[in-house]
Structure formats: C-alpha cells, structure tokens
Scaffold this active site. Sequence first.
Site, PDB file in Angstrom:
ATOM      1  N   ASP A  56       0.872  -1.178   0.000  1.00  0.00           N
ATOM      2  CA  ASP A  56       0.000   0.000   0.000  1.00  0.00           C
ATOM      3  C   ASP A  56       0.907   1.225   0.000  1.00  0.00           C
ATOM      4  O   ASP A  56       2.114   1.125   0.243  1.00  0.00           O
ATOM      5  CB  ASP A  56      -0.885  -0.003   1.261  1.00  0.00           C
ATOM      6  CG  ASP A  56      -1.802   1.213   1.327  1.00  0.00           C
ATOM      7  OD1 ASP A  56      -2.328   1.626   0.271  1.00  0.00           O
ATOM      8  OD2 ASP A  56      -1.994   1.768   2.422  1.00  0.00           O
ATOM      9  N   SER A  57       0.295   2.385  -0.225  1.00  0.00           N
ATOM     10  CA  SER A  57       1.060   3.623  -0.148  1.00  0.00           C
ATOM     11  C   SER A  57       1.537   3.878   1.281  1.00  0.00           C
ATOM     12  O   SER A  57       2.536   4.574   1.471  1.00  0.00           O
ATOM     13  CB  SER A  57       0.189   4.788  -0.598  1.00  0.00           C
ATOM     14  OG  SER A  57      -0.999   4.802   0.164  1.00  0.00           O
ATOM     15  N   THR A  91      -6.309   3.158  -4.443  1.00  0.00           N
ATOM     16  CA  THR A  91      -5.807   4.100  -5.441  1.00  0.00           C
ATOM     17  C   THR A  91      -5.027   3.377  -6.531  1.00  0.00           C
ATOM     18  O   THR A  91      -5.248   3.611  -7.728  1.00  0.00           O
ATOM     19  CB  THR A  91      -4.928   5.151  -4.732  1.00  0.00           C
ATOM     20  OG1 THR A  91      -5.704   5.750  -3.697  1.00  0.00           O
ATOM     21  CG2 THR A  91      -4.443   6.199  -5.687  1.00  0.00           C
ATOM     22  N   TYR A 146      -0.853   8.529  -2.129  1.00  0.00           N
ATOM     23  CA  TYR A 146      -0.858   8.427  -3.595  1.00  0.00           C
ATOM     24  C   TYR A 146      -2.120   9.109  -4.180  1.00  0.00           C
ATOM     25  O   TYR A 146      -2.155   9.429  -5.365  1.00  0.00           O
ATOM     26  CB  TYR A 146      -0.928   6.955  -4.027  1.00  0.00           C
ATOM     27  CG  TYR A 146       0.326   6.110  -3.879  1.00  0.00           C
ATOM     28  CD1 TYR A 146       1.482   6.585  -3.270  1.00  0.00           C
ATOM     29  CD2 TYR A 146       0.331   4.806  -4.385  1.00  0.00           C
ATOM     30  CE1 TYR A 146       2.606   5.774  -3.156  1.00  0.00           C
ATOM     31  CE2 TYR A 146       1.456   3.989  -4.274  1.00  0.00           C
ATOM     32  CZ  TYR A 146       2.594   4.483  -3.660  1.00  0.00           C
ATOM     33  OH  TYR A 146       3.699   3.671  -3.550  1.00  0.00           O
ATOM     34  N   GLY A 147      -3.125   9.229  -3.342  1.00  0.00           N
ATOM     35  CA  GLY A 147      -4.482   9.557  -3.825  1.00  0.00           C
ATOM     36  C   GLY A 147      -4.653  10.883  -4.524  1.00  0.00           C
ATOM     37  O   GLY A 147      -5.625  11.082  -5.241  1.00  0.00           O
ATOM     38  N   GLU A 173      -3.700   8.377   9.084  1.00  0.00           N
ATOM     39  CA  GLU A 173      -2.249   8.199   9.262  1.00  0.00           C
ATOM     40  C   GLU A 173      -1.771   8.934  10.517  1.00  0.00           C
ATOM     41  O   GLU A 173      -0.768   8.572  11.121  1.00  0.00           O
ATOM     42  CB  GLU A 173      -1.470   8.686   8.025  1.00  0.00           C
ATOM     43  CG  GLU A 173      -1.707   7.862   6.769  1.00  0.00           C
ATOM     44  CD  GLU A 173      -0.679   6.734   6.535  1.00  0.00           C
ATOM     45  OE1 GLU A 173       0.469   6.863   6.970  1.00  0.00           O
ATOM     46  OE2 GLU A 173      -1.060   5.729   5.904  1.00  0.00           O
ATOM     47  N   CYS A 232     -11.027   2.875   0.094  1.00  0.00           N
ATOM     48  CA  CYS A 232      -9.622   3.085   0.444  1.00  0.00           C
ATOM     49  C   CYS A 232      -9.340   2.201   1.656  1.00  0.00           C
ATOM     50  O   CYS A 232     -10.160   2.146   2.591  1.00  0.00           O
ATOM     51  CB  CYS A 232      -9.418   4.564   0.762  1.00  0.00           C
ATOM     52  SG  CYS A 232      -7.836   4.947   1.530  1.00  0.00           S
ATOM     53  N   THR A 233      -8.216   1.524   1.639  1.00  0.00           N
ATOM     54  CA  THR A 233      -7.932   0.557   2.709  1.00  0.00           C
ATOM     55  C   THR A 233      -7.633   1.224   4.054  1.00  0.00           C
ATOM     56  O   THR A 233      -7.497   0.536   5.064  1.00  0.00           O
ATOM     57  CB  THR A 233      -6.764  -0.365   2.300  1.00  0.00           C
ATOM     58  OG1 THR A 233      -5.689   0.433   1.801  1.00  0.00           O
ATOM     59  CG2 THR A 233      -7.203  -1.348   1.237  1.00  0.00           C
ATOM     60  N   HIS A 234      -7.529   2.539   4.071  1.00  0.00           N
ATOM     61  CA  HIS A 234      -7.395   3.228   5.357  1.00  0.00           C
ATOM     62  C   HIS A 234      -8.745   3.314   6.089  1.00  0.00           C
ATOM     63  O   HIS A 234      -8.770   3.482   7.301  1.00  0.00           O
ATOM     64  CB  HIS A 234      -6.903   4.665   5.141  1.00  0.00           C
ATOM     65  CG  HIS A 234      -5.435   4.797   4.890  1.00  0.00           C
ATOM     66  ND1 HIS A 234      -4.837   4.319   3.752  1.00  0.00           N
ATOM     67  CD2 HIS A 234      -4.440   5.350   5.634  1.00  0.00           C
ATOM     68  CE1 HIS A 234      -3.532   4.593   3.804  1.00  0.00           C
ATOM     69  NE2 HIS A 234      -3.275   5.219   4.935  1.00  0.00           N
ATOM     70  N   CYS A 271      -4.480  -1.349  -1.901  1.00  0.00           N
ATOM     71  CA  CYS A 271      -4.564   0.103  -2.049  1.00  0.00           C
ATOM     72  C   CYS A 271      -5.619   0.403  -3.103  1.00  0.00           C
ATOM     73  O   CYS A 271      -5.474  -0.007  -4.260  1.00  0.00           O
ATOM     74  CB  CYS A 271      -3.207   0.649  -2.488  1.00  0.00           C
ATOM     75  SG  CYS A 271      -3.216   2.418  -2.811  1.00  0.00           S
TER      76      CYS A 271
END
Length: 270
Positions: free
Chosen positions: A10-11, A75, A42-43, A152, A186-188, A73
């Site tokens: 992932d980013s 994105t 990255y988004g 994050e 989004c995986t976040h 990810c």
Amino acid sequence: MDLRPIGVFDSGLGGLTCVKRVMELMPGEDIIYLGDTGRVPYGGKSRETILRYARQDIGFLLSRDVKAVVAACGTVSTNGLEEIAGDYPVPVFGVTDATARAAVSATRNGRIGLIGTKASIRAAVYDRKILALCPEAKIFKKACPLFVPIVEDGRIGDGEPVLELVARQYLEEMGDDGVDTLILGCTHYPLIAGTIGRIMGPEVRLIDTGAEAAAQLRRLLENGGALARREKGAYSYFVTDSAEDFSRTATIFLGCRVEGAVRRVSLEEK
Ligand code: DGL
C-alpha cells in the site's frame, strides 16, 4: 503447497487492514508487507505517477520471491493496475473485483455509495465493474481526501472532533442519496468505520475492500493448491520512511503488536 510468502503493498499503513484479514484467514502464510510511507498519499497524484510507484512496489516484492502480490490500495487498484498485472510471473491483483461483487450482492435497493481518494473516484473503475454485474445499479461517489491524513495521524477514535467534522461534511449528502451499501474504497477507511457507520446509519452496509481482497486471495491459493498449511507464518515489513514511526502506528491497524522485523528500503532505483 507453495511456501513462498505473499506480498502485500500500500502507499502507507492502510494495507495493513488487508494484512490483518490475511493473517486471520491464512495463518500459515508468510507475509511481506511494503508500505511506501515516504511517498504516501498516492491519492492526489496523477495516474502516471501512481502507476510508476506501483511498478516499483511490485518489483520490490517480486525481488523477495513472493507467490502472489495484493495491491491493498484502492488508489493503485483503480489507476492502471490491471493493465500491468499481466506483466508479472505471479498473480498480481487489487481490491476492485472482489469488492464490486460484494457490493452487488449486499445491496437491496441497487443504490451503492463509493468513497475513496480523489484518484480512485476519478478513475470510474468501480462504475464499470458494478454496472457489468448489475446494469440497473446506481452509484454515488465522493472523494474524501482528508480521511487518509487523519487516519495516518492516528485520529481515528469515534467522536474525535476533526474526524467527526470532516466525516459529516463528506457523508451527509450521501445519506440523502438513499444508498444502502457503501464501499470503503480506500484501505485506510476501515479504521474509521465506526464513525462512518454511525453517520450513515445502521441500515447501510459497509464493504471493506482489504477484507474482500484477502478472501479473494484465499480462494486463489486454495484453488491453485498453493495455500501454505504450516501452523504459523512469519511476517516482515518494509517501509520507505522511518521504521520506528511505522511500528508505533501499525499496531493500531493490525490490532496487535507488530511481530517481525520492520526495515527501511529505498524504491527509487528499482
Ligand atoms: N490505502 C490507500 C488507498 O486505498 C491510501 C490512499 C493514498 O495513498 O492516498 O487508496
């Protein structure tokens, strides 16, 4: 049986929500995780840049002799991954196929919401995949660029003032669209699913893209006779920025302590 590790990238840290599911579903697998923490997010970047980064991420994992690569990810998955996936000697896939199928089977009224980074929403990949499975579906999309930095930064508790304010701005209008299923594109976002779910209401089903990709990986390995059936796999983590910062925050994403080494790597020359 194939005992080579699985590669996940992932980013940043979001892909760990997928790793968590891989650990639960396939405890015997070794996992190598790459978080491009030096270049997250990255988004907001162009498709060309995202694809260049993705090639470097995949190249790094292949250099560690993995048997499959999951782009955990949203994105990357929506910005050209499928065009390059065939260039590699092992299966390389993202989150969109399994997620589109899950959303179509979850919806009752055909009104599906999608939230993600600017690049994911711009790409329209989900529109194409969902409509191919269910032509009468209606898709409502919203880019939520502030969610990744909020996550994050660890501001993920339900009721956290910044998160609450931003989430209401983004989601209230989607509630008015009458969606009954919302793709956390989004995986976040699973980290803030509590807040998202509360704002959307209990009748809206949330689809976790990393979890869907992990389930797809299990099917793939099982059907190919490649599932590692040892008792417990080993884990290693690579990041492109500070390893100490990663270890601290990764615990939140994994829901447990980071087991295994965390190392810093440089991808630029790969
Ligand atoms: N987890 C990534 C995604 O799913 C993070 C996005 C970003 O780097 O902007 O899209």
